[in-house]
Motif scaffolding. Structure first.
Motif, mmCIF file in Angstrom:
data_model
loop_
_atom_site.group_PDB
_atom_site.id
_atom_site.type_symbol
_atom_site.label_atom_id
_atom_site.label_comp_id
_atom_site.label_asym_id
_atom_site.label_seq_id
_atom_site.Cartn_x
_atom_site.Cartn_y
_atom_site.Cartn_z
ATOM 1 N N GLY A 147 0.768 -1.235 0.000
ATOM 2 C CA GLY A 147 0.000 0.000 0.000
ATOM 3 C C GLY A 147 0.800 1.285 0.000
ATOM 4 O O GLY A 147 0.225 2.361 -0.078
ATOM 5 N N VAL A 148 2.122 1.206 0.094
ATOM 6 C CA VAL A 148 2.974 2.391 0.063
ATOM 7 C C VAL A 148 4.140 2.099 -0.873
ATOM 8 O O VAL A 148 4.453 0.939 -1.145
ATOM 9 C CB VAL A 148 3.512 2.740 1.463
ATOM 10 N N PRO A 149 4.792 3.144 -1.407
ATOM 11 C CA PRO A 149 5.954 2.885 -2.261
ATOM 12 C C PRO A 149 6.985 2.035 -1.540
ATOM 13 O O PRO A 149 7.281 2.254 -0.363
ATOM 14 C CB PRO A 149 6.485 4.296 -2.553
ATOM 15 N N ALA A 150 7.517 1.050 -2.253
ATOM 16 C CA ALA A 150 8.443 0.100 -1.632
ATOM 17 C C ALA A 150 9.594 -0.182 -2.582
ATOM 18 O O ALA A 150 9.480 -0.037 -3.803
ATOM 19 C CB ALA A 150 7.720 -1.199 -1.282
ATOM 20 N N ALA A 197 7.815 5.761 -7.986
ATOM 21 C CA ALA A 197 7.332 6.946 -7.284
ATOM 22 C C ALA A 197 8.467 7.930 -7.067
ATOM 23 O O ALA A 197 8.357 9.114 -7.384
ATOM 24 C CB ALA A 197 6.710 6.546 -5.945
ATOM 25 N N ASP A 198 9.566 7.445 -6.501
ATOM 26 C CA ASP A 198 10.716 8.310 -6.255
ATOM 27 C C ASP A 198 11.828 7.473 -5.646
ATOM 28 O O ASP A 198 11.576 6.580 -4.836
ATOM 29 C CB ASP A 198 10.335 9.451 -5.303
ATOM 30 N N ASN A 199 13.037 7.735 -6.078
ATOM 31 C CA ASN A 199 14.215 7.164 -5.424
ATOM 32 C C ASN A 199 14.137 5.648 -5.304
ATOM 33 O O ASN A 199 14.310 5.075 -4.229
ATOM 34 C CB ASN A 199 14.389 7.799 -4.039
ATOM 35 N N ALA A 200 13.837 4.997 -6.431
ATOM 36 C CA ALA A 200 13.827 3.528 -6.500
ATOM 37 C C ALA A 200 12.778 2.900 -5.573
ATOM 38 O O ALA A 200 12.969 1.809 -5.047
ATOM 39 C CB ALA A 200 15.211 2.965 -6.187
ATOM 40 N N TYR A 253 8.610 1.856 -5.631
ATOM 41 C CA TYR A 253 7.643 1.566 -6.687
ATOM 42 C C TYR A 253 6.250 1.365 -6.087
ATOM 43 O O TYR A 253 6.090 0.782 -5.004
ATOM 44 C CB TYR A 253 8.074 0.331 -7.476
ATOM 45 N N THR A 254 5.266 1.862 -6.823
ATOM 46 C CA THR A 254 3.879 1.713 -6.389
ATOM 47 C C THR A 254 2.980 1.895 -7.603
ATOM 48 O O THR A 254 3.451 1.924 -8.748
ATOM 49 C CB THR A 254 3.545 2.737 -5.283
ATOM 50 N N PHE A 255 1.692 2.057 -7.369
ATOM 51 C CA PHE A 255 0.737 2.254 -8.451
ATOM 52 C C PHE A 255 0.655 3.730 -8.804
ATOM 53 O O PHE A 255 0.938 4.603 -7.978
ATOM 54 C CB PHE A 255 -0.643 1.751 -8.023
ATOM 55 N N ARG A 256 0.250 3.980 -10.027
ATOM 56 C CA ARG A 256 0.097 5.364 -10.455
ATOM 57 C C ARG A 256 -1.026 6.053 -9.703
ATOM 58 O O ARG A 256 -1.068 7.265 -9.608
ATOM 59 C CB ARG A 256 -0.183 5.426 -11.959
ATOM 60 N N HIS A 257 -1.968 5.280 -9.196
ATOM 61 C CA HIS A 257 -3.138 5.863 -8.572
ATOM 62 C C HIS A 257 -3.673 4.911 -7.520
ATOM 63 O O HIS A 257 -3.583 3.689 -7.659
ATOM 64 C CB HIS A 257 -4.215 6.126 -9.635
ATOM 65 N N ALA A 258 -4.237 5.469 -6.451
ATOM 66 C CA ALA A 258 -4.774 4.640 -5.370
ATOM 67 C C ALA A 258 -5.887 3.736 -5.859
ATOM 68 O O ALA A 258 -6.077 2.629 -5.344
ATOM 69 C CB ALA A 258 -5.278 5.527 -4.233
#
Length: 963
Positions: A314-317, A349-352, A354-359
């Motif tokens: 659920g969060v950028p990882a 998302a940022d700085n390596a 990764y997540t979804f483009r949108h919730a």
């Protein structure tokens, strides 16, 4: 031979190559962000295109030399304050190398921003108090941003921000450096309380500001968007109408639906039934469920598992964390991630991370998982996150609950709440504690411990209503022990005192709490001192007085310094409210210094509470001195609720002292910030109503007076409600509605008589006598003057004493004894002047002048001429106009000190008054009544105002432009 399948990605673009339907917003944004300092807020529902609009704004060449700093808020945030802002600040290292030396306070950021540490000064020694350190951080961030040159700081998804980031952003947006533009995006429907910054925000004067509300596209907008995505000149109107119906016009859903359609662009030229059939064959659920499932079907198994892991986290990882949760060997993670990125399912998302483009996309994937698969992934997430340092407790709690690990969920949930409370993130702490307390399997010891924690944390936070409901429920929970029940009930009562509609029940809850606090003498003493406060609700003083005496006894026997100061903080102010003449001598019981933060907070309360009482009874200068000390202590130790009440006291004290410049704007901002805190909001409403009444803005004044508690005394702060009744009556009298004025006076005096605290008669008594005299109720007028005089006998009540003289003077006027009337009004004027209350002194002087008129017209005219200057200097437009009218009526002319001047294209003072009233929506007739002018004269003034300001309609005028 089977023909080779063409890649579906080549059939349709996944996003529009042009920005559709947002040209006006983009142009306005470009103009606004470069006019620094500036604040821009972009709101809209999920998928509506906020991030896309920001992306277009940032295209090369559009913003010139502005430095771009970007921070992102995350849905499962850890209680790490200021996270989004710190992420943004990490991008300004290259601007710091050549900048002037920063002050030492900026060094507090070094541990938070290791990538900037080489450019920052040595950190100052921590103060030991989290709130004082927080203020240092705020100052440091502002100075750092001021040092990096023209900057646009973007904070995306503010609805997921931690409390610290919200508070820091509110600090920056209230007074940004001259080189800064702050731009935030958020979904209002997902913002706690509906306010993206935690409290209401209104950009200050002089700051360029813009609020952009992005709505879904209409059918024509969807048609243009579809054509752009499909690289067609146009699509059929029927296809566009059906697409709009199926997607609600949300651009992101439109994009994903067209990708899921998997058809050639030419097919969308179909119209009517053909278009309907095409789109009906595509399952387009809410939040892209089927569209995402279609994408997932194209991914290799390993990539699918990686995407599912991302949905569960659920969060950028990082790739490593995703692989660990997905159960993919390290050597296969890179390839799997590459497929997920190429398939536009995940993005960096940022700085390596990764997540979804949108919730919505994340939720769609999560919903495709079966129950056992979800549980397994959550269990893997727990194992992986448990190895992270520091452990992300909020995420661990969430995964434990979803995995069905109840014991772990409770353990992590409480630990996460503790961490949040330690760093001042009360919103996260209260939310977690409430969720944990909802678990039916908690033991009695768990319920006791967590319930008490909830009360303690909620008492320091801004969220008053949700914790109140939880604590009410807990009081009916049999697992709650007697000792904990008393503490929970006490905190519930303390929360209710701050809430509209909660004052009456607050007292009952605190009285009940006393019965459960037999083994907690310190808490029982606190409850006793709160019950001894005379100003909450309509409890008569006869019922308050025993609690006051009991509090005196507790103070005399108390040996703990912090508790003793706490009791004095409640007791000294309470006694002065009743006019106790010994209180000033008891101030020596307060220590000169405090050696702990907790003791300092109580000392701050003591001085601020005493200042409020001083102001109420008429010791304005002593109140100002005490308030200055209390506010300094509150700022030093970090006492936000004390500071909120002190700021309201300062506003009302400024009203009495005649320091009105900028007061309306300041009080309005405070009211927006503290609108949920009844004691603060009602007092600020009284101030704003009084200012509006002095300007002749009756409708606005009555709205504010109504919010002072005038119509609900049992749920009000008593002296504020009495003042509200006085204000309402004064407004009705100015409009010659004697009946309504008397009704409001009757209500206010009924509360005063019921409470029997006659020191609170200072504001209502003069208005009451005027209303009763004009209504022919002379016996009622004499009765209230006599009652007040008897009620303050032997009491310290300078404001009420002056009001008695004023009332005696008006009664003498009504009896035709103008000589006696002059003496009483002169005595009242002298008393008000001694108190340094210029507005009240001026009103007494006006009465005195009118009584002098028959015997000494020249002296009366001179006094009225002076009063015009006094009222104008204060900003009392209505009162100054009334005195001008009276002076004209006796044949006098207000002399000009510098001769009559021409104003050219500038507005004259009278035109300024007319412009302000025009901007407030007043008609010419209403303006004429306020300023004692003829409608024809007002019409001429209005025409000149519009001409000089270069506008064609009064609707183009804005009230804030005219003070």
């Amino acid at each position: 031979m089977v023909p080779k399948r063409q890649p579906t990605a080549s059939l349709v673009r996944t996003t529009s190559p042009v920005l559709v339907g947002r040209g006006h917003e983009l142009d306005a944004l470009r103009e606004t962000v470069t006019r620094q300092p500036a604040v821009v807020m972009i709101e809209g529902e999920a998928g509506v295109g906020k991030s896309r609009l920001v992306h277009e704004l940032l295209r090369p060449g559009r913003l010139g030399p502005l430095r771009i700093l970007i921070g992102n808020c995350q849905p499962l945030r850890e209680p790490f304050p200021y996270g989004a802002v710190l992420e943004a600040l990490g991008g300004c290292a290259d601007r710091l190398a050549s900048r002037p030396q920063l002050s030492r306070v900026v060094g507090v950021l070094a541990p938070m921003l290791p990538e900037l540490a080489d450019y920052l000064p040595e950190a100052p020694v921590p103060s030991g108090d989290p709130r004082a350190d927080r203020h240092r951080v705020f100052r440091a961030v502002r100075e750092l941003l001021a040092a990096v040159g023209p900057t646009l700081m973007i904070i995306e998804d503010l609805h997921w921000a931690d409390d610290g980031s919200r508070q820091l952003l509110r600090f920056l947006m209230a007074d940004p450096p001259p080189n800064l533009t702050v731009l935030v995006t958020y979904r209002r429907e997902d913002v706690p309380g509906g306010m993206p910054l935690g409290t209401a925000y209104r950009p200050p004067t002089g700051i360029t500001s813009m609020l952009v509300h992005l709505a879904p596209l209409d059918a024509e907008g969807v048609r243009s968007l579809a054509a752009a995505i499909l690289d067609e000149e146009t699509v059929s109107a029927d296809f566009a109408a059906k697409l709009h119906e199926r997607t609600a016009g949300i651009p992101f859903v439109v994009e994903e639906t067209l990708r899921a359609l998997r058809t050639t662009a030419g097919a969308v030229h179909a119209d009517g039934a053909a278009a309907r059939r095409l789109l009906d064959n595509v399952e387009v659920p809410v939040l892209l469920r089927d569209a995402i499932a279609e994408r997932l079907s194209e991914l290799p198994t390993a990539a699918n598992r990686l995407v599912q892991a991302a949905a569960v986290l659920g969060v950028p990882a990082t790739a490593e964390l995703l692989g660990s949760v997905a159960g993919i060997p390290d050597q296969r993670v890179r390839a799997a991630l590459g497929h997920a990125l190429a398939g536009h399912v995940l993005h960096e998302a940022d700085n390596a991370h990764y997540t979804f483009r949108h919730a919505l996309a994340r939720q769609a994937v999560y919903d495709t998982l079966s129950g056992p698969d979800r549980q397994q992934l959550h269990l893997r997430a727990i194992d992986a996150l448990d190895m992270v340092s520091p452990r992300p407790l909020v995420q661990l709690a969430e995964h434990s609950q979803r995995a069905g690990r109840l014991a772990d969920w409770l353990r992590y949930g409480e630990a996460a709440a503790d961490r949040a409370a330690d760093v001042g993130d009360a919103a996260t702490a209260t939310a977690l504690l409430q969720r944990v307390l909802a678990e039916p399997s908690l033991s009695s010891a768990d319920v006791d411990r967590l319930a008490v924690k909830l009360g303690q944390v909620a008492h320091t936070g801004l969220d008053q209503f949700n914790p109140t409901a939880t604590m009410r429920r807990l009081l009916g929970d049999r697992r709650l022990s007697m000792s904990a029940r008393g503490e929970v009930r006490l905190f519930l009562g303390l929360l209710l005192i701050r809430q509209a509609g909660g004052v009456a029940s607050a007292r009952s809850e605190i009285e009940l709490a006393l019965g459960d606090l037999g083994e907690r003498p310190a808490l029982a003493a606190k409850a006793t001192s709160v019950l001894a406060q005379p100003f909450t609700g309509d409890t008569p003083f006869a019922e308050i007085e025993p609690w006051l005496r009991r509090t005196d006894e507790l103070i005399d026997s108390c040996e703990d310094e912090e508790q003793r100061i706490m009791l004095l903080a409640n007791n000294l102010g309470s006694r002065l409210h009743t006019g106790d003449p010994t209180v000033f001598g008891r101030l020596s019981l307060l220590p000169q210094t405090a050696y702990t933060a907790a003791t300092q907070r109580q000392l701050a309360r003591a001085y601020c509470n005493f200042a409020d009482a001083c102001m109420t009874v008429g010791h304005f200068q002593q109140g100002a001195d005490s308030l200055e000390t209390g506010m300094r202590l509150a700022d030093d130790c970090g006492a936000p609720f004390v500071a909120s009440t002190a700021r309201a006291t300062r506003a009302r004290l400024d009203w009495f002292l005649g320091e009105w410049t900028g007061l309306a704007e300041r009080a309005s901002k405070l009211l927006e910030e503290y609108h949920d805190l009844l004691p603060v909001a009602s007092e600020l409403s009284l101030v704003l109503g009084s200012l509006a009444c002095a300007r002749g803005e009756w409708s606005e004044a009555m709205g504010y007076f109504t919010n002072s508690g005038a119509y609900a005394p049992q749920e009000a702060i008593s002296q504020i409600a009495i003042g509200g009744c006085a204000g309402l009556a004064r407004a009705w009298l100015a409009q010659d509605d004697i009946t309504k004025a008397c009704a409001d006076i009757d209500r206010g005096l009924a509360l005063l008589r019921h409470k029997q605290v006659w020191t609170w008669a200072g504001e209502i008594l003069p208005v009451a006598v005027t209303a009763y005299v004009r209504a022919g109720r002379l016996a009622d007028a004499r009765a209230i003057v006599d009652q007040t005089e008897a009620g303050i006998l032997g009491r310290d009540a300078p404001m009420s004493a002056a009001a008695v003289d004023s009332g005696r003077g008006e009664l003498a006027e009504a009896a035709g004894d103008l000589g006696t009337a002059v003496e009483f009004h002169r005595s009242a004027r002298g008393a008000y002047e001694k108190m340094n209350a210029p507005y009240y002194a001026a009103m007494a002087a006006e009465h005195e002048a009118l009584c002098l008129l028959p015997s000494d017209g020249a002296a009366a005219a001179a006094a009225l001429s002076t009063l015009i200057d006094t009222f104008d200097g204060l900003g009392a437009t209505r009162d100054a106009a009334r005195c001008r009218h009276l002076l004209r009526g006796i044949g006098g002319v207000k002399p000009s000190r510098r001769g009559r001047r021409g104003y050219g294209n500038e507005l004259s003072p009278r035109e300024q008054e007319v412009a302000r009233l025009l901007a407030g929506g007043h008609t010419n007739r209403e303006i004429a009544d306020v300023l004692f002018l003829s409608p024809r004269t007002v019409e001429q003034h209005a025409a000149r105002v519009l001409r000089k300001l270069g506008v064609t309609s009064r609707s183009e005028l804005h009230a804030e432009d005219f003070g």
